[in-house]
Design a protein around this motif. Structure first.
Motif, PDB file in Angstrom:
ATOM      1  N   THR A 136      39.736  46.734  17.496  1.00  0.00           N
ATOM      2  CA  THR A 136      40.636  46.060  18.655  1.00  0.00           C
ATOM      3  C   THR A 136      41.869  46.517  17.966  1.00  0.00           C
ATOM      4  O   THR A 136      42.341  46.251  16.833  1.00  0.00           O
ATOM      5  CB  THR A 136      40.537  44.527  18.562  1.00  0.00           C
ATOM      6  OG1 THR A 136      39.072  44.381  18.936  1.00  0.00           O
ATOM      7  CG2 THR A 136      41.476  44.040  19.511  1.00  0.00           C
ATOM      8  N   LEU A 176      46.058  45.857  18.150  1.00  0.00           N
ATOM      9  CA  LEU A 176      47.009  44.804  18.606  1.00  0.00           C
ATOM     10  C   LEU A 176      48.447  45.453  18.278  1.00  0.00           C
ATOM     11  O   LEU A 176      48.772  46.033  17.159  1.00  0.00           O
ATOM     12  CB  LEU A 176      46.882  43.445  17.779  1.00  0.00           C
ATOM     13  CG  LEU A 176      45.568  43.001  17.714  1.00  0.00           C
ATOM     14  CD1 LEU A 176      45.499  41.765  16.538  1.00  0.00           C
ATOM     15  CD2 LEU A 176      45.094  42.391  18.947  1.00  0.00           C
ATOM     16  N   PHE A 200      51.822  40.205  24.124  1.00  0.00           N
ATOM     17  CA  PHE A 200      50.425  39.531  24.615  1.00  0.00           C
ATOM     18  C   PHE A 200      50.492  38.696  25.664  1.00  0.00           C
ATOM     19  O   PHE A 200      51.669  38.030  26.026  1.00  0.00           O
ATOM     20  CB  PHE A 200      50.057  38.835  23.277  1.00  0.00           C
ATOM     21  CG  PHE A 200      49.841  39.671  21.969  1.00  0.00           C
ATOM     22  CD1 PHE A 200      48.836  40.850  21.807  1.00  0.00           C
ATOM     23  CD2 PHE A 200      50.467  39.448  20.767  1.00  0.00           C
ATOM     24  CE1 PHE A 200      48.802  41.446  20.906  1.00  0.00           C
ATOM     25  CE2 PHE A 200      50.329  40.224  19.531  1.00  0.00           C
ATOM     26  CZ  PHE A 200      49.350  41.256  19.653  1.00  0.00           C
ATOM     27  N   LEU A 235      49.548  35.694  20.420  1.00  0.00           N
ATOM     28  CA  LEU A 235      48.228  36.187  20.497  1.00  0.00           C
ATOM     29  C   LEU A 235      47.392  34.751  21.165  1.00  0.00           C
ATOM     30  O   LEU A 235      47.661  33.722  20.320  1.00  0.00           O
ATOM     31  CB  LEU A 235      47.548  36.762  19.168  1.00  0.00           C
ATOM     32  CG  LEU A 235      46.261  37.405  19.521  1.00  0.00           C
ATOM     33  CD1 LEU A 235      46.415  38.368  20.492  1.00  0.00           C
ATOM     34  CD2 LEU A 235      45.809  38.001  18.207  1.00  0.00           C
TER      35      LEU A 235
END
Length: 141
Positions: A7, A9, A59, A101
């Protein structure tokens, strides 16, 4: 590069701070590499890359991470830890941490609680009234 799914970010220059933060929140975690552009880390066996990509992207709730908790103490720990220092509470077990997030802090037995359609309606009626989830109230619904 690591095989498998990782993942990514996107951060605005805060990737290392975020990786350090997440590794302090989750016991089974570690930072595996730090460069000026990326930080790689693992949480509970899941691999992440923090990218210092700049201010272009933020985000939002379209992507969130679920934390399955076996007890109310676990729910309280993750909720309190992830909302402090600039995090934001939302509804129904959702929150944003200080980096923006989104997280869902939920009881690990939520699937069982939602399996029966009649009970699921009662559980959802209770959940819709909560910010941080109360495992006992959900189980008693």
């Amino acid at each position: 590069m690591t095989k498998g799914l990782v993942t990514c970010l996107w951060f605005d220059g805060q990737a290392e701070a975020a990786a350090n933060y997440y590794c302090s929140v989750f016991k089974d975690s570690k930072i595996t590499q730090v460069t000026p552009m990326v930080v790689t880390f693992e949480i509970n066996g899941s691999k992440f890359m923090g990218l210092n990509g700049g201010p272009q992207f933020k985000f939002d709730e379209a992507v969130s991470f679920m934390v399955n908790c076996d007890s109310q103490e676990e729910i309280d720990y993750y909720w309190d830890t992830l909302t402090k220092d600039g995090g934001q509470e939302s509804m129904c077990g959702w929150l944003k941490d200080k980096f923006g997030l989104s997280w869902q802090i939920i009881p690990s037995n939520i699937g069982e609680l939602m399996a029966d359609p009649e009970r699921a309606q009662r559980v959802m009626a209770v959940v819709m009234q909560m910010k941080k989830l109360d495992k006992e109230k959900m189980e008693n619904a």
